[in-house]
Design a protein around this motif. Sequence first.
Motif, PDB file in Angstrom:
ATOM      1  N   GLY A  86      -2.177   4.668  17.457  1.00 36.00           N
ATOM      2  CA  GLY A  86      -3.570   4.306  17.667  1.00 36.00           C
ATOM      3  C   GLY A  86      -4.087   3.203  16.769  1.00 36.00           C
ATOM      4  N   LEU A  87      -3.197   2.553  16.020  1.00 36.17           N
ATOM      5  CA  LEU A  87      -3.648   1.473  15.145  1.00 36.17           C
ATOM      6  C   LEU A  87      -3.917   0.204  15.952  1.00 36.17           C
ATOM      7  CD1 LEU A  87      -1.411   1.758  11.944  1.00 36.17           C
ATOM      8  CD2 LEU A  87      -3.582   2.887  12.473  1.00 36.17           C
ATOM      9  N   ASP A  88      -4.906  -0.547  15.494  1.00 37.97           N
ATOM     10  CA  ASP A  88      -5.274  -1.818  16.116  1.00 37.97           C
ATOM     11  C   ASP A  88      -4.507  -2.938  15.414  1.00 37.97           C
ATOM     12  OD1 ASP A  88      -6.484  -3.942  17.388  1.00 37.97           O
ATOM     13  OD2 ASP A  88      -8.356  -3.810  16.236  1.00 37.97           O
ATOM     14  N   VAL A  89      -3.320  -3.239  15.908  1.00 36.75           N
ATOM     15  CA  VAL A  89      -2.481  -4.271  15.299  1.00 36.75           C
ATOM     16  C   VAL A  89      -2.870  -5.623  15.877  1.00 36.75           C
ATOM     17  CG1 VAL A  89      -0.143  -5.076  14.850  1.00 36.75           C
ATOM     18  CG2 VAL A  89      -0.595  -2.621  15.067  1.00 36.75           C
ATOM     19  N   THR A  90      -3.328  -6.523  15.005  1.00 34.23           N
ATOM     20  CA  THR A  90      -3.823  -7.822  15.471  1.00 34.23           C
ATOM     21  C   THR A  90      -2.885  -8.977  15.158  1.00 34.23           C
ATOM     22  OG1 THR A  90      -5.062  -8.192  13.424  1.00 34.23           O
ATOM     23  CG2 THR A  90      -6.209  -7.062  15.217  1.00 34.23           C
ATOM     24  N   LEU A 136       0.838  -1.197   0.000  1.00 33.32           N
ATOM     25  CA  LEU A 136       0.000   0.000   0.000  1.00 33.32           C
ATOM     26  C   LEU A 136       0.868   1.240   0.000  1.00 33.32           C
ATOM     27  CD1 LEU A 136      -2.745   1.424   0.269  1.00 33.32           C
ATOM     28  CD2 LEU A 136      -2.561   1.122   2.752  1.00 33.32           C
ATOM     29  N   GLN A 137       0.615   2.121  -0.965  1.00 35.06           N
ATOM     30  CA  GLN A 137       1.297   3.405  -0.994  1.00 35.06           C
ATOM     31  C   GLN A 137       0.612   4.349  -0.006  1.00 35.06           C
ATOM     32  OE1 GLN A 137       0.771   4.391  -5.132  1.00 35.06           O
ATOM     33  NE2 GLN A 137       2.709   3.441  -5.732  1.00 35.06           N
ATOM     34  N   SER A 138       1.410   5.152   0.665  1.00 34.12           N
ATOM     35  CA  SER A 138       0.866   6.038   1.682  1.00 34.12           C
ATOM     36  C   SER A 138      -0.172   7.002   1.113  1.00 34.12           C
ATOM     37  CB  SER A 138       1.998   6.825   2.356  1.00 34.12           C
ATOM     38  OG  SER A 138       2.869   5.961   3.051  1.00 34.12           O
ATOM     39  N   ASN A 139       0.010   7.419  -0.145  1.00 28.91           N
ATOM     40  CA  ASN A 139      -0.936   8.373  -0.725  1.00 28.91           C
ATOM     41  C   ASN A 139      -2.283   7.747  -1.086  1.00 28.91           C
ATOM     42  OD1 ASN A 139      -0.265   6.930  -3.023  1.00 28.91           O
ATOM     43  ND2 ASN A 139       0.587   8.657  -4.142  1.00 28.91           N
ATOM     44  N   LYS A 140      -2.410   6.432  -0.917  1.00 33.43           N
ATOM     45  CA  LYS A 140      -3.691   5.760  -1.155  1.00 33.43           C
ATOM     46  C   LYS A 140      -4.330   5.288   0.141  1.00 33.43           C
ATOM     47  CE  LYS A 140      -2.704   4.367  -5.901  1.00 33.43           C
ATOM     48  NZ  LYS A 140      -2.575   3.249  -6.864  1.00 33.43           N
ATOM     49  N   ALA A 141      -3.839   5.787   1.257  1.00 33.58           N
ATOM     50  CA  ALA A 141      -4.349   5.342   2.552  1.00 33.58           C
ATOM     51  C   ALA A 141      -5.829   5.673   2.724  1.00 33.58           C
ATOM     52  CB  ALA A 141      -3.536   5.973   3.682  1.00 33.58           C
ATOM     53  N   ASP A 153       4.070  -1.862   6.823  1.00 31.53           N
ATOM     54  CA  ASP A 153       5.486  -2.254   6.887  1.00 31.53           C
ATOM     55  C   ASP A 153       6.470  -1.108   7.116  1.00 31.53           C
ATOM     56  OD1 ASP A 153       5.278  -1.005   4.453  1.00 31.53           O
ATOM     57  OD2 ASP A 153       6.099  -2.668   3.272  1.00 31.53           O
ATOM     58  N   ARG A 154       5.965   0.117   7.395  1.00 32.80           N
ATOM     59  CA  ARG A 154       6.896   1.234   7.567  1.00 32.80           C
ATOM     60  C   ARG A 154       6.209   2.369   8.334  1.00 32.80           C
ATOM     61  NH1 ARG A 154       4.613   0.946   2.703  1.00 32.80           N
ATOM     62  NH2 ARG A 154       3.850   2.858   1.693  1.00 32.80           N
ATOM     63  N   PRO A 155       6.994   3.196   9.006  1.00 36.49           N
ATOM     64  CA  PRO A 155       6.415   4.268   9.817  1.00 36.49           C
ATOM     65  C   PRO A 155       5.576   5.262   9.023  1.00 36.49           C
ATOM     66  CG  PRO A 155       8.679   3.855  10.483  1.00 36.49           C
ATOM     67  CD  PRO A 155       8.457   3.047   9.242  1.00 36.49           C
ATOM     68  N   SER A 156       6.005   5.590   7.800  1.00 34.90           N
ATOM     69  CA  SER A 156       5.232   6.568   7.017  1.00 34.90           C
ATOM     70  C   SER A 156       3.836   6.061   6.700  1.00 34.90           C
ATOM     71  CB  SER A 156       5.978   6.911   5.723  1.00 34.90           C
ATOM     72  OG  SER A 156       6.160   5.750   4.921  1.00 34.90           O
ATOM     73  N   ILE A 194       2.158   3.916   8.616  1.00 32.56           N
ATOM     74  CA  ILE A 194       1.442   3.979   9.888  1.00 32.56           C
ATOM     75  C   ILE A 194       0.828   5.361  10.080  1.00 32.56           C
ATOM     76  CG2 ILE A 194       1.800   4.105  12.394  1.00 32.56           C
ATOM     77  CD1 ILE A 194       3.785   1.775  12.055  1.00 32.56           C
ATOM     78  N   THR A 195       1.623   6.395   9.845  1.00 36.25           N
ATOM     79  CA  THR A 195       1.127   7.767   9.981  1.00 36.25           C
ATOM     80  C   THR A 195      -0.024   8.044   9.033  1.00 36.25           C
ATOM     81  OG1 THR A 195       3.319   8.531  10.663  1.00 36.25           O
ATOM     82  CG2 THR A 195       1.779  10.200   9.855  1.00 36.25           C
ATOM     83  N   ALA A 196       0.137   7.632   7.776  1.00 34.23           N
ATOM     84  CA  ALA A 196      -0.898   7.872   6.770  1.00 34.23           C
ATOM     85  C   ALA A 196      -2.193   7.146   7.122  1.00 34.23           C
ATOM     86  CB  ALA A 196      -0.401   7.445   5.397  1.00 34.23           C
ATOM     87  N   LEU A 197      -2.086   5.907   7.574  1.00 34.01           N
ATOM     88  CA  LEU A 197      -3.288   5.143   7.919  1.00 34.01           C
ATOM     89  C   LEU A 197      -3.972   5.702   9.157  1.00 34.01           C
ATOM     90  CD1 LEU A 197      -2.102   1.485   7.242  1.00 34.01           C
ATOM     91  CD2 LEU A 197      -3.922   2.706   6.044  1.00 34.01           C
ATOM     92  N   ALA A 198      -3.203   6.103  10.146  1.00 34.20           N
ATOM     93  CA  ALA A 198      -3.804   6.669  11.350  1.00 34.20           C
ATOM     94  C   ALA A 198      -4.600   7.929  11.020  1.00 34.20           C
ATOM     95  CB  ALA A 198      -2.716   6.967  12.383  1.00 34.20           C
ATOM     96  N   ARG A 199      -4.035   8.762  10.159  1.00 37.04           N
ATOM     97  CA  ARG A 199      -4.740   9.983   9.763  1.00 37.04           C
ATOM     98  C   ARG A 199      -5.975   9.660   8.932  1.00 37.04           C
ATOM     99  NH1 ARG A 199       0.696  13.435   8.049  1.00 37.04           N
ATOM    100  NH2 ARG A 199       1.325  13.983  10.182  1.00 37.04           N
ATOM    101  N   ALA A 200      -5.845   8.692   8.017  1.00 37.24           N
ATOM    102  CA  ALA A 200      -6.977   8.314   7.163  1.00 37.24           C
ATOM    103  C   ALA A 200      -8.119   7.732   7.989  1.00 37.24           C
ATOM    104  CB  ALA A 200      -6.515   7.319   6.108  1.00 37.24           C
ATOM    105  N   MET A 201      -7.786   6.901   8.971  1.00 37.78           N
ATOM    106  CA  MET A 201      -8.823   6.308   9.817  1.00 37.78           C
ATOM    107  C   MET A 201      -9.508   7.367  10.666  1.00 37.78           C
ATOM    108  SD  MET A 201      -7.171   2.669  11.033  1.00 37.78           S
ATOM    109  CE  MET A 201      -6.281   1.632   9.846  1.00 37.78           C
ATOM    110  N   ALA A 202      -8.738   8.336  11.136  1.00 38.15           N
ATOM    111  CA  ALA A 202      -9.330   9.417  11.928  1.00 38.15           C
ATOM    112  C   ALA A 202     -10.294  10.244  11.082  1.00 38.15           C
ATOM    113  CB  ALA A 202      -8.233  10.304  12.507  1.00 38.15           C
ATOM    114  N   ARG A 203      -9.880  10.515   9.846  1.00 38.78           N
ATOM    115  CA  ARG A 203     -10.750  11.288   8.952  1.00 38.78           C
ATOM    116  C   ARG A 203     -12.024  10.532   8.614  1.00 38.78           C
ATOM    117  NH1 ARG A 203      -5.678  13.216   6.673  1.00 38.78           N
ATOM    118  NH2 ARG A 203      -5.557  11.387   5.311  1.00 38.78           N
TER     119      ARG A 203
END
Length: 206
Positions: A141-145, A70-75, A89-92, A94-103
């Motif tokens: 804040g991600l739910d890592v399972t 997954l590319q960060s710009n498609k989060a 698989d990478r910190p960037s 994680i940041t993109a997904l956390a912001r996308a989920m919040a939005r």
Amino acid sequence: MAVASKAAGRAPADTSLIAVTKTFAAADIAPLIAAGHRHFGENRVQEAAAKWPALRAATPGLTLHLIGQLQSNKADQAVALFDVIHSVDRPSLITALARAMARAGRQLPVLLQVNIGAEEQKGGCAIADTPALLAAAREAGLDVTGLMAVPPADREPAPYFALLAKMARELGLPQLSMGMSGDFETAIQQGSTMVRVGSALFGARQ
């Protein structure tokens, strides 16, 4: 799957079958949905966007897994389309997904992808970096399972599956996304909770 589970002393219900539908059209997927299957996997956001909204509208209750890189710009698009993401698989990202989920107001379960064979051409975080990536994901804040991996194609997969299972136990993660059409039985024997099967269900891809 049931035979492999029994041989490993596990219950068949402990492992979910994710039908991997990449490159296959909605007409190919519809018979599995009609037969009652509910878990499906796609590799690319763009391909999933072209076929799954209509399929899901016709049959509520489907669960769609993103199993590819997954590319960060498609989060944002990924969070809107999918229910589970296997390839963090990478910190960037994680940041993109956390912001996308919040939005979006959606909290999707995610798995960390581990480059279990240390292959340069494959995605996934390094084995040694996995604890730090897990800590970063949880802090965001991600739910890592669980963990996901694809072992080297030209080697016996069992040691790699066993290593991923050991990592998951040590990290306290219950889910293991490992095993595909050619090695899902071995993966189940090593503790897989989700196998990603495409060609064994749909036939060879074009």
